[in-house]
Design a protein around this motif. Structure first.
Motif, PDB file in Angstrom:
ATOM      1  N   PRO A 104       0.830  -1.208   0.000  1.00 47.31           N
ATOM      2  CA  PRO A 104       0.000   0.000   0.000  1.00 47.31           C
ATOM      3  C   PRO A 104       0.863   1.256   0.000  1.00 47.31           C
ATOM      4  O   PRO A 104       2.057   1.207   0.318  1.00 47.31           O
ATOM      5  CB  PRO A 104      -0.796  -0.132   1.311  1.00 47.31           C
ATOM      6  CG  PRO A 104       0.048  -1.017   2.177  1.00 47.31           C
ATOM      7  CD  PRO A 104       0.731  -1.977   1.255  1.00 47.31           C
ATOM      8  N   ASP A 105       0.260   2.366  -0.348  1.00 43.95           N
ATOM      9  CA  ASP A 105       0.940   3.664  -0.403  1.00 43.95           C
ATOM     10  C   ASP A 105       1.994   3.659  -1.516  1.00 43.95           C
ATOM     11  O   ASP A 105       1.720   4.036  -2.627  1.00 43.95           O
ATOM     12  CB  ASP A 105       1.545   4.032   0.951  1.00 43.95           C
ATOM     13  CG  ASP A 105       0.484   4.136   2.033  1.00 43.95           C
ATOM     14  OD1 ASP A 105      -0.640   4.567   1.701  1.00 43.95           O
ATOM     15  OD2 ASP A 105       0.758   3.790   3.194  1.00 43.95           O
ATOM     16  N   GLU A 106       3.223   3.188  -1.211  1.00 44.65           N
ATOM     17  CA  GLU A 106       4.281   3.103  -2.210  1.00 44.65           C
ATOM     18  C   GLU A 106       4.660   1.639  -2.416  1.00 44.65           C
ATOM     19  O   GLU A 106       4.869   0.905  -1.460  1.00 44.65           O
ATOM     20  CB  GLU A 106       5.506   3.897  -1.745  1.00 44.65           C
ATOM     21  CG  GLU A 106       5.263   5.392  -1.664  1.00 44.65           C
ATOM     22  CD  GLU A 106       6.514   6.149  -1.248  1.00 44.65           C
ATOM     23  OE1 GLU A 106       7.125   6.824  -2.095  1.00 44.65           O
ATOM     24  OE2 GLU A 106       6.884   6.038  -0.059  1.00 44.65           O
ATOM     25  N   ASP A 107       4.775   1.210  -3.684  1.00 44.54           N
ATOM     26  CA  ASP A 107       5.064  -0.187  -3.958  1.00 44.54           C
ATOM     27  C   ASP A 107       6.552  -0.408  -4.218  1.00 44.54           C
ATOM     28  O   ASP A 107       7.377   0.507  -4.069  1.00 44.54           O
ATOM     29  CB  ASP A 107       4.228  -0.691  -5.140  1.00 44.54           C
ATOM     30  CG  ASP A 107       4.491   0.097  -6.416  1.00 44.54           C
ATOM     31  OD1 ASP A 107       5.494   0.845  -6.475  1.00 44.54           O
ATOM     32  OD2 ASP A 107       3.700  -0.041  -7.362  1.00 44.54           O
ATOM     33  N   GLY A 108       6.878  -1.646  -4.600  1.00 46.46           N
ATOM     34  CA  GLY A 108       8.281  -1.986  -4.847  1.00 46.46           C
ATOM     35  C   GLY A 108       8.899  -1.212  -5.992  1.00 46.46           C
ATOM     36  O   GLY A 108      10.108  -0.944  -5.986  1.00 46.46           O
TER      37      GLY A 108
END
Length: 323
Positions: free
Chosen positions: A256-260
């Motif tokens: 969630p929010d920022e991914d890989g």
């Protein structure tokens, strides 16, 4: 002998009648040609209709007889369509599912979180991967992995949700056991590394929003002398990188929010600033994750979470340049 005025009028009328008959004949011929075109179009439409009926039946059967549970809900999570596997998973008749909120099969203690995640889908476009607890009617709760795809109309608003649901209880029992049990099971993994202590002191930064995954990966790697810093978000990972430089970074893709993908971009920016080069690997539980996409984004390696622990250890050793 010149024609009389009356004869001239009659002749003129006959010419008009003849011209009208010719026009009528032409119109009939055009109408006939149009009718033939319409017949061809009707035949093509009939063939297309039959083809669409066959295709529709094919995809309906594919949906109904799929081994995993598939659902279509409205944006609030009320079930609109469900396949047979979903009815089996929740231990109810297929007709019972239609019109019911999916939250009905989530334990009361988890419903507020579940509804909160549903509400957040109005802000995202990508497929979301969740883990939650679900409970079939009259049965025992189970750990569920959900893949949720938001569907929007052409103007943008969310109109429905496509969900696949899988019971992952057995998988977690086998792969995410308590540390004391897992450690004993992992002792044979030493054979995967040529020198038993070749990974001692290696530092790995592991990023995953799932606590169970962080615990399991930590146990696997620490059994080989690897020092693991496990964090739950991209922000936490960047905070670690401000203080120290790991030998290898492993990151989940879907968070969630920022991914890989956001993480790898920020890591590469830090490398350019500090002159570092940190080998990175993408780790994901999403079966349809595109390996080529992960490698193109900047990851050096890609591994599925269902892979054997030996594969994970070997991957870390290879990325770190150790055997």
């Amino acid at each position: 002998m010149p024609l009389s005025t009356q004869e001239e009028e009659v002749a003129e009328a006959l010419e008009k009648i003849t011209a009208s008959l010719e026009n009528l004949q032409l119109s009939q011929e055009e109408m006939q040609a149009n009718l033939e075109v319409i017949e061809v179009i009707e035949e093509e439409l009939q063939q297309q209709s039959e083809h669409l009926a066959v295709e529709s039946q094919f995809y309906y059967e594919l949906f109904q007889f799929a081994p995993d549970a598939y659902l279509l809900t409205n944006p609030q999570g009320v079930i609109l369509k469900a396949n047979r596997a979903a009815a089996t998973l929740f231990n109810v008749l297929h007709s019972f599912l239609i019109g019911k909120p999916l939250a009905l099969f989530v334990p009361e203690t988890e419903r507020s979180v579940f509804r909160s995640k549903l509400n957040q889908l109005s802000l995202v476009d990508s497929v979301q991967e969740w883990e939650t607890v679900m409970c079939p009617r009259g049965g025992q709760p189970f750990d569920a992995s959900l893949m949720v795809a938001p569907i929007r109309n052409t103007s943008g608003p969310l109109v429905s949700l496509q969900l696949s649901i899988r019971d992952v209880t057995k998988y977690k029992q086998v792969n995410l056991q308590p540390q004391s049990v897992t450690a004993r099971q992992l002792l044979p993994l030493a054979a995967a590394i040529e020198t038993p202590h070749s990974l001692d002191g290696l530092r790995v930064l592991f990023v995953d929003d799932e606590a169970d995954a962080r615990e399991f990966i930590t146990v696997v790697l620490e059994q080989h002398g690897i020092s693991v810093t496990a964090v739950a978000s991209v922000a936490e990972a960047l905070s670690v990188l401000e203080r120290s430089r790991p030998d290898v970074i492993i990151s989940d893709i879907r968070m969630p929010d920022e991914d890989g993908y956001a993480l790898i971009q920020k890591v590469r920016a830090i490398e350019a600033e500090k002159g570092w080069h940190i080998p990175t690997a993408a780790l994901t539980a999403y079966l349809a994750e595109d390996r080529a996409k992960a490698l193109k984004a900047g990851f050096q390696s890609h591994l599925h979470k269902l892979a054997e622990p030996t594969e994970l250890v070997a991957m870390v050793a290879q990325l770190a340049g150790r055997r």
